[in-house]
Enzyme design. Structure first.
Site, PDB file in Angstrom:
ATOM      1  N   SER A   1       0.859  -1.181   0.000  1.00  0.00           N
ATOM      2  CA  SER A   1       0.000   0.000   0.000  1.00  0.00           C
ATOM      3  C   SER A   1       0.896   1.231   0.000  1.00  0.00           C
ATOM      4  O   SER A   1       2.063   1.163   0.422  1.00  0.00           O
ATOM      5  CB  SER A   1      -0.893   0.012   1.243  1.00  0.00           C
ATOM      6  OG  SER A   1      -1.541   1.261   1.398  1.00  0.00           O
TER       7      SER A   1
ATOM      8  N   TYR B   1      -1.910  -1.266  10.683  1.00  0.00           N
ATOM      9  CA  TYR B   1      -2.019  -1.486   9.243  1.00  0.00           C
ATOM     10  C   TYR B   1      -0.855  -0.831   8.504  1.00  0.00           C
ATOM     11  O   TYR B   1      -0.200  -1.475   7.673  1.00  0.00           O
ATOM     12  CB  TYR B   1      -3.342  -0.928   8.720  1.00  0.00           C
ATOM     13  CG  TYR B   1      -3.462  -1.008   7.217  1.00  0.00           C
ATOM     14  CD1 TYR B   1      -3.761  -2.218   6.595  1.00  0.00           C
ATOM     15  CD2 TYR B   1      -3.249   0.113   6.419  1.00  0.00           C
ATOM     16  CE1 TYR B   1      -3.848  -2.295   5.216  1.00  0.00           C
ATOM     17  CE2 TYR B   1      -3.344   0.040   5.043  1.00  0.00           C
ATOM     18  CZ  TYR B   1      -3.650  -1.172   4.439  1.00  0.00           C
ATOM     19  OH  TYR B   1      -3.726  -1.250   3.076  1.00  0.00           O
TER      20      TYR B   1
END
Length: 259
Positions: free
Chosen positions: A139, A152
């Site tokens: 990401s 995360y």
């Protein structure tokens, strides 16, 4: 000769589903892994109806420590080897880490880090033997710290670092290794995380179908990283222009404002 497959985790929704469609459309037989068996079966029927080879469906929760064993057993039973491995499964939760459920956050580590690492190492001999490829889905979050989504962001920093290191180790064996680093993508991820995207996210997002197409092309071209969308491509460059403390504060304000 043993039949070769592309193993895709998190294939029941979003980018994972689109990656399965892309690989299948390019002539790859796919092995689909996710928790929801009904969705995997529906996707398998769709791929077969479109003329693709019958997918192998492996319902499995990657948060469980025995999932790697179950995947390996299913592939052995089907008489196939992994040519391409796509570690797409992952999730996150929004909110202050100290206020969120601890077991849920540890599951993020189990899926985003442990399972990805397990499968990458477990099937590395297959990838080498078949001169295939490894695509790990990271990401843009992996490039910066993430107050408001701390675990995360940290997990995706691991994915970025680990994939680049694996690329260096597997390159001499002729294995392609790419990390995919998308920004906001309209999928079920946001709902599961408890995130309500605003205009700032909409400006950066790219459809999951476009992300999958770019990821496939990037892997086949053996690109180090794929950052889908013009806006996302500028992020790593822009991060160099600001002190880390400024970035930390800005991300924290943005993340916690989405709640």
């Amino acid at each position: 000769m043993t039949e070769r497959v592309t193993l895709i985790t998190g294939a029941s929704a979003g980018i994972g589903t689109e990656l399965a469609r892309v690989f299948a459309s390019k002539g790859h037989r796919v092995a689909l892994v996710a928790r929801r068996a009904d969705r995997l079966e529906a996707l398998a029927k769709e791929i077969k109806a479109a003329g693709g080879a019958a997918p192998i469906v492996i319902p499995c929760d990657l948060a469980q420590p025995d999932c790697g064993d179950r995947i390996a057993e299913a592939l052995t039973a089907a008489g196939v080897e992994v040519e391409y491995l796509v570690n797409n499964a992952g999730f996150g939760v929004f909110g202050r880490a100290i206020q969120r459920d601890r077991s849920n956050q540890l599951e993020i580590i189990a899926v985003n880090i442990r399972a990805l690492t397990d499968l990458s190492l477990r099937f590395s001999d297959h990838l080498i033997r078949n001169r295939g490829g490894l695509l790990n889905v990271g990401s843009i979050a992996g490039f910066l710290p993430g107050p408001g989504m701390a675990v995360y962001y940290a997990s995706k920093a691991y994915v970025l670092s680990f994939t680049e290191a694996m690329r260096a180790e597997l390159a001499p064996h002729g294995v392609r290794v790419t990390v995919l680093c998308p920004g906001p993508v309209p999928t079920e991820f946001q709902a599961r995380a408890g995130f309500n995207p605003g205009y700032d996210s909409a400006v950066l997002n790219v459809s999951s179908a476009d992300v999958a197409q770019q990821a496939y092309s990037g892997l086949m071209a053996n690109k180090r990283a794929v950052l889908p969308g013009l806006g996302i491509k500028t992020v790593p460059f822009l991060l160099r222009l600001f002190p880390r403390s400024f970035i930390l504060g800005a991300v924290g304000r943005f993340q916690l404002r989405q709640r």
